[in-house]
Design an enzyme around this catalytic site. Structure first.
Site, PDB file in Angstrom:
ATOM      1  N   SER A 107     -16.387 -12.509  31.385  1.00  0.00           N
ATOM      2  CA  SER A 107     -17.571 -11.928  30.735  1.00  0.00           C
ATOM      3  C   SER A 107     -17.880 -12.801  29.532  1.00  0.00           C
ATOM      4  O   SER A 107     -17.017 -13.576  29.078  1.00  0.00           O
ATOM      5  CB  SER A 107     -17.220 -10.508  30.264  1.00  0.00           C
ATOM      6  OG  SER A 107     -18.180 -10.003  29.368  1.00  0.00           O
ATOM      7  N   TYR A 131     -12.045  -4.150  25.652  1.00  0.00           N
ATOM      8  CA  TYR A 131     -12.672  -4.829  26.796  1.00  0.00           C
ATOM      9  C   TYR A 131     -12.619  -6.344  26.602  1.00  0.00           C
ATOM     10  O   TYR A 131     -12.278  -7.106  27.513  1.00  0.00           O
ATOM     11  CB  TYR A 131     -14.120  -4.344  26.931  1.00  0.00           C
ATOM     12  CG  TYR A 131     -14.908  -4.931  28.077  1.00  0.00           C
ATOM     13  CD1 TYR A 131     -14.829  -4.383  29.364  1.00  0.00           C
ATOM     14  CD2 TYR A 131     -15.755  -6.023  27.893  1.00  0.00           C
ATOM     15  CE1 TYR A 131     -15.565  -4.911  30.418  1.00  0.00           C
ATOM     16  CE2 TYR A 131     -16.495  -6.560  28.937  1.00  0.00           C
ATOM     17  CZ  TYR A 131     -16.398  -6.001  30.196  1.00  0.00           C
ATOM     18  OH  TYR A 131     -17.130  -6.526  31.244  1.00  0.00           O
TER      19      TYR A 131
HETATM   20  N1  LIG Z   1     -22.719  -5.798  34.336  1.00  0.00           N
HETATM   21  C1  LIG Z   1     -22.518  -6.629  33.328  1.00  0.00           C
HETATM   22  O1  LIG Z   1     -23.411  -6.807  32.483  1.00  0.00           O
HETATM   23  C2  LIG Z   1     -21.222  -7.392  33.203  1.00  0.00           C
HETATM   24  C3  LIG Z   1     -21.185  -8.454  32.298  1.00  0.00           C
HETATM   25  C4  LIG Z   1     -20.034  -9.229  32.222  1.00  0.00           C
HETATM   26  C5  LIG Z   1     -18.953  -8.966  33.032  1.00  0.00           C
HETATM   27  N2  LIG Z   1     -19.009  -7.898  33.894  1.00  0.00           N
HETATM   28  C6  LIG Z   1     -17.856  -7.704  34.769  1.00  0.00           C
HETATM   29  O2  LIG Z   1     -18.282  -7.937  36.086  1.00  0.00           O
HETATM   30  C7  LIG Z   1     -17.501  -7.174  37.004  1.00  0.00           C
HETATM   31  C8  LIG Z   1     -18.418  -6.397  37.924  1.00  0.00           C
HETATM   32  O3  LIG Z   1     -19.267  -5.586  37.135  1.00  0.00           O
HETATM   33  P1  LIG Z   1     -20.540  -4.829  37.724  1.00  0.00           P
HETATM   34  O4  LIG Z   1     -21.490  -4.726  36.600  1.00  0.00           O
HETATM   35  O5  LIG Z   1     -20.963  -5.430  39.001  1.00  0.00           O
HETATM   36  O6  LIG Z   1     -19.877  -3.385  37.930  1.00  0.00           O
HETATM   37  P2  LIG Z   1     -20.149  -2.176  38.939  1.00  0.00           P
HETATM   38  O7  LIG Z   1     -19.689  -0.963  38.204  1.00  0.00           O
HETATM   39  O8  LIG Z   1     -21.528  -2.220  39.474  1.00  0.00           O
HETATM   40  O9  LIG Z   1     -19.122  -2.501  40.129  1.00  0.00           O
HETATM   41  C9  LIG Z   1     -17.743  -2.516  39.923  1.00  0.00           C
HETATM   42  C10 LIG Z   1     -17.050  -2.213  41.231  1.00  0.00           C
HETATM   43  O10 LIG Z   1     -15.627  -2.292  40.983  1.00  0.00           O
HETATM   44  C11 LIG Z   1     -15.012  -1.224  41.659  1.00  0.00           C
HETATM   45  N3  LIG Z   1     -13.733  -0.893  41.030  1.00  0.00           N
HETATM   46  C12 LIG Z   1     -13.533  -0.346  39.813  1.00  0.00           C
HETATM   47  N4  LIG Z   1     -12.230  -0.134  39.597  1.00  0.00           N
HETATM   48  C13 LIG Z   1     -11.566  -0.573  40.699  1.00  0.00           C
HETATM   49  C14 LIG Z   1     -10.205  -0.620  41.088  1.00  0.00           C
HETATM   50  N5  LIG Z   1      -9.237  -0.163  40.294  1.00  0.00           N
HETATM   51  N6  LIG Z   1      -9.899  -1.134  42.302  1.00  0.00           N
HETATM   52  C15 LIG Z   1     -10.870  -1.598  43.127  1.00  0.00           C
HETATM   53  N7  LIG Z   1     -12.175  -1.567  42.818  1.00  0.00           N
HETATM   54  C16 LIG Z   1     -12.535  -1.054  41.619  1.00  0.00           C
HETATM   55  C17 LIG Z   1     -16.013  -0.072  41.567  1.00  0.00           C
HETATM   56  O11 LIG Z   1     -15.759   0.922  42.566  1.00  0.00           O
HETATM   57  C18 LIG Z   1     -17.324  -0.810  41.763  1.00  0.00           C
HETATM   58  O12 LIG Z   1     -17.702  -0.856  43.129  1.00  0.00           O
HETATM   59  C19 LIG Z   1     -16.567  -6.326  36.131  1.00  0.00           C
HETATM   60  O13 LIG Z   1     -15.320  -6.966  36.036  1.00  0.00           O
HETATM   61  C20 LIG Z   1     -17.269  -6.320  34.788  1.00  0.00           C
HETATM   62  O14 LIG Z   1     -16.365  -6.100  33.736  1.00  0.00           O
HETATM   63  C21 LIG Z   1     -20.115  -7.101  33.991  1.00  0.00           C
END
Ligand SMILES: NC(=O)c1ccc[n+]([C@@H]2O[C@H](COP(=O)([O-])OP(=O)(O)OC[C@H]3O[C@@H](n4cnc5c(N)ncnc54)[C@H](O)[C@@H]3O)[C@@H](O)[C@H]2O)c1
Length: 253
Positions: free
Chosen positions: A144, A157
């Protein structure tokens, strides 16, 4: 540039939503057989069924990526189904509500670090056992902008996301000369269900989220997916241990 993944196997964690879903779809479109791994097995299964109906190769695997036995089994299931493992996107993760460090709890520290950091180590461990046997592979870990900078209220985080980059760089050096490349991506604010939930839960903290992005909009999950596919492609053959910001300019300031 060769962005075909025909004949390759891709594993994506957190594949039922957001960036994981977009990346799983991009890998399938590019010809890969895809293992969609998620805690939400039902949602992953519906997506895999849809992909198979569209002529792609896909399986869904229910897995809690914090659980070592489940991670081991999940990688074995992928290799059993498709014969090998060429690329992996270790992406599953959760957010944590903004809170001043003095008010944060050890329960939240453990929860967020288990899902966002320990899981990346566990997934890499079992993916690398297979890739080491093959002598080839490419892994991308989802960090991130929180892995590159600090933001008040987000210490837990950001600690996990900084940790993902440390894991990435050290492991990348171990395998650099053995045909396995490991990199990280650092997304900025991306328009996914995670960010939608943050806006709903923290309307005050998140009210200027679009304005805060130099590009003036949120990122699209597909823009992260295309960076992941490039990092896994032969075109990125000399890119090792890198943390690639995909953030609309956020960390350029
Ligand atoms: N959305 C953002 O702006 C953003 C920015 C930087 C980094 N991220 C990172 O990107 C990644 C994806 O984020 P996103 O926004 O697509 O999230 P999201 O919430 O849309 O999807 C996350 C997925 O991970 C799954 N998940 C959660 N815990 C789990 C576990 N213990 N085992 C297996 N699956 C699990 C959930 O069921 C979900 O389907 C994450 O690591 C998040 O921290 C997100």
């Amino acid at each position: 540039m060769d962005l075909s993944f025909e004949g390759k196997t891709a594993l994506v964690t957190g594949a039922a939503s957001g960036m994981g879903l977009a990346t799983a779809e991009a890998f399938a479109e590019a010809g890969a057989a895809v293992a969609l791994v998620d805690l939400n097995e039902g949602a992953a299964r519906k997506i895999a069924d849809r992909m198979v109906a569209a002529g792609h190769k896909a399986i869904a695997i229910g897995c809690d990526v914090t659980d070592e036995a489940q991670v081991k089994k999940m990688v074995e299931q992928t290799v059993t189904a498709f014969g090998r493992l060429d690329t992996a996107f270790n992406n599953a993760g959760v957010q944590s509500l903004a809170v001043e460090t003095a008010d944060s709890t050890s329960e939240e520290f453990d929860r967020v670090n288990a899902i966002n950091l320990k899981s990346v180590w566990l997934c890499m461990k079992y993916e690398l056992l297979q890739m080491r046997k093959q002598g080839s592979g490419a892994i991308v870990n989802n960090s991130s902008i929180g892995g590159l900078i600090g933001i008040p209220g987000r210490a837990i985080y950001h600690a996990a996301k900084h940790g993902v980059i440390g894991l990435t760089k050290s492991a990348a050096l171990e395998y650099a000369a053995r045909g396995i490349r490991i990199n990280a991506i650092c997304p900025g604010a991306i328009d996914t269900p995670m960010v939608a939930a943050m806006i709903a839960k923290e309307p005050e903290t998140m009210k200027d989220i679009t304005k805060e992005q130099p590009i003036g909009r949120l990122g699209k999950p597909e823009e992260v997916a295309s960076a992941v596919l490039w990092l896994c492609s032969p075109g990125a053959g000399f890119v090792i241990g890198h943390a690639l910001a995909v953030d609309g300019g956020y960390t350029a300031r």
